[in-house]
Design a protein around this motif. Structure first.
Motif, mmCIF file in Angstrom:
data_model
loop_
_atom_site.group_PDB
_atom_site.id
_atom_site.type_symbol
_atom_site.label_atom_id
_atom_site.label_comp_id
_atom_site.label_asym_id
_atom_site.label_seq_id
_atom_site.Cartn_x
_atom_site.Cartn_y
_atom_site.Cartn_z
ATOM 1 N N ALA A 87 -0.172 13.501 -0.975
ATOM 2 C CA ALA A 87 0.064 11.936 -1.284
ATOM 3 C C ALA A 87 -0.633 11.568 -2.518
ATOM 4 N N ALA A 99 -0.636 4.613 -1.589
ATOM 5 C CA ALA A 99 0.188 6.033 -1.870
ATOM 6 C C ALA A 99 1.288 5.438 -2.903
ATOM 7 N N VAL A 102 4.734 10.319 -0.879
ATOM 8 C CA VAL A 102 4.313 11.056 0.094
ATOM 9 C C VAL A 102 5.276 12.055 0.120
ATOM 10 N N VAL A 157 0.377 3.543 3.248
ATOM 11 C CA VAL A 157 1.845 3.980 2.740
ATOM 12 C C VAL A 157 2.590 2.737 3.005
#
Length: 208
Positions: A87, A99, A102, A157
């Motif tokens: 990440a 992030a 990823v 994320v």
């Protein structure tokens, strides 16, 4: 009568000044890149011409043991507890790492580059390769707790964060128009040597 300085002093002083000037000049030079990101313009034998994302024309010499891997998009739902991921993050407004991308490693790449270190995707970015220990769904996306041999980190994320994985590829995938990230070392003529290239599938730009 004052003592005379040894005649050796001046030559030594001159050498010291030259050395200091050389070290200063080296310090002012930008670091050599270890990665080249861009679009392939042409392939001629073992030479790949790339237009970098910053607009530079770069020549890459492929080594005999070159490894090519494909990059393809997957869903955030494919990131499971136990997945070994990479990440790229930047500090969020609240201090939690956010992030930028990823990537999920296949099992045969588990452990690749494990740890957390500064990265060159954006200013203040960090790359963390680690195992997902916990995944919590929230209003802003998934919060992943990842653990590596020297520590752990929470990563946010968001739903629009690119999530990708590696798939098999070979030199035939290196063609004009393909988006790549190449791991390189500089050569004396200003070109680079590469032994690993990641290439986006179906027009994908590798986000890492």
């Amino acid at each position: 009568m004052p003592a005379r300085r040894p005649s050796l002093f001046r030559p030594l002083a001159a050498v010291a000044m030259v050395a200091a000037s050389s070290l200063y000049a080296l310090a002012q030079q930008p670091p050599s890149p270890s990665r080249v990101r861009g679009t392939i313009e042409a392939v001629d034998g073992d030479l790949v011409a790339v237009k970098s994302r910053s607009g530079e024309d770069v020549k890459l010499h492929m080594t005999a043991d070159l490894r090519v891997v494909g990059i393809t998009r997957i869903s955030l739902a494919d990131v499971k507890v136990g997945s070994f991921i990479g990440a790229t993050t930047v500090p969020g407004a609240d201090g939690m790492p956010k992030a930028l991308e990823v990537h999920v490693f296949p099992e045969d790449m588990r452990g690749t580059g494990e740890g957390s270190r500064p990265y060159d995707l954006r200013p203040n970015s960090t790359m963390t390769n680690a195992t997902v220990a916990e995944s919590v769904v929230g209003n802003d996306g998934h919060t992943l707790l990842v653990k590596y041999k020297d520590g752990e980190k929470k990563v946010l994320v968001s739903p629009d964060t690119p999530v990708v994985t590696y798939v098999p590829a070979d030199k035939s995938d290196l063609k004009a128009g393909a988006k790549v990230i190449a791991f390189v070392k500089p050569l004396s003529d200003g070109s680079f040597e590469t032994n690993r290239i990641s290439v986006g599938r179906d027009g994908l730009t590798p986000p890492m």
